[in-house]
Motif scaffolding. Sequence first.
Motif, PDB file in Angstrom:
ATOM      1  N   THR A 171      35.497  40.000  38.738  1.00 18.38           N
ATOM      2  CA  THR A 171      36.902  39.847  38.347  1.00 18.38           C
ATOM      3  C   THR A 171      37.831  40.199  39.504  1.00 18.38           C
ATOM      4  N   SER A 175      40.120  37.481  41.616  1.00 23.75           N
ATOM      5  CA  SER A 175      41.566  37.717  41.587  1.00 23.75           C
ATOM      6  C   SER A 175      42.164  37.692  42.991  1.00 23.75           C
ATOM      7  N   ASP A 178      41.934  34.177  44.515  1.00 21.48           N
ATOM      8  CA  ASP A 178      42.944  33.269  43.949  1.00 21.48           C
ATOM      9  C   ASP A 178      44.340  33.573  44.485  1.00 21.48           C
ATOM     10  N   GLN A 179      44.680  34.865  44.588  1.00 17.68           N
ATOM     11  CA  GLN A 179      46.000  35.237  45.111  1.00 17.68           C
ATOM     12  C   GLN A 179      46.205  34.700  46.524  1.00 17.68           C
TER      13      GLN A 179
END
Length: 350
Positions: A171, A175, A178-179
Amino acid sequence: MNLRKIIVCILMLMVLSIPVSVWAEANQTQTITDMAGRTVTIPAHIEGVLGTSPPTTMLIYMIAPDKLLGWNSNNTGFLPAKYLNLPAVGGWFGGKEGNYESFLAMHPDIILEGYNQQGDMKSTVDARQDKFGSLPVVGVENSVDALSYEKPIKFMGDLLGESAQADKMITFYNSVLDQVQSKVSAIPESKKVTVYQAAGNDGLTTEVKGSPHSQLIDIAGGINVVDEPLTDAFGEIKVSMEQVMTWNPDVIIVEDANLYKKMFTDPSWSQIKAVKDKRVYLTPKTPFSWYDHPPGVNRIIGIPWTAKMLYPDEFKDLDLNQLIKDFHLIFLHFDITDDQIKSALNPVAS
């Protein structure tokens, strides 16, 4: 019935009263398919594990620290003492040859053999199994692709019975990836910074575009100035000072503190735009490098760090300090302090 017979009967009743599950657990095994496609029989309950190289060993620690029996080499700082002080057993990495007896003396339940996608993976792991005899060897892909860490993390979590921990790591990884990728995708090609990755005593060893060792430059939206053919699996080449001057990169990334300091005093390096603009960045290490060497899951925190170094304005809202804290808690089981973060981000000053 004499006393001896009575005692024997009591002992037999005690043995028979032990649940079948206890006997079964002591001898229970399971058959798995490892990441090299091999069928391996391993204990159903794994308590002690060793990895043959640093990327594998780091992943064992991140997933199940209490099951790790030893490191491949000594570490310094940024880990809880009980893990930091685990013995160094060596291994097979960086041209080093491990000692099979040293591994066997630790009595692990299984050995985890890391490999990458080059060459005949199954034969490589099978050769290690031959040396370890009846001790199970499980092949785990140490992906050198920073876009593909999810698969080995999940496999290791399932293998060691720590799926929940693996999910937390995945996770966090997804995250930050993706950011960074979402912001980088909006940067026009004409606005992207050029980057040179400097290594070696003179800074003239580098990595070509497409090398796994320079991949964070690409992920973070930089342009690697060393646009040469990738002639082997890794892409390290030597270049001249004249060539670096011709490239005149906007940013330089360095892993060695001595080289970092040299760049600001050396007359040749002082002519380079990145040095003039003070955009030379020394990669943090706590205790594993955030950027490379090895190019394993240790680089996950290096994804946002590299992006913020290349594009401080575009990533001004990215809370790097909080990500560093989260990474160390989730991956390294260590509660890093604000002062330690400051030290990690400014290693020369420290």
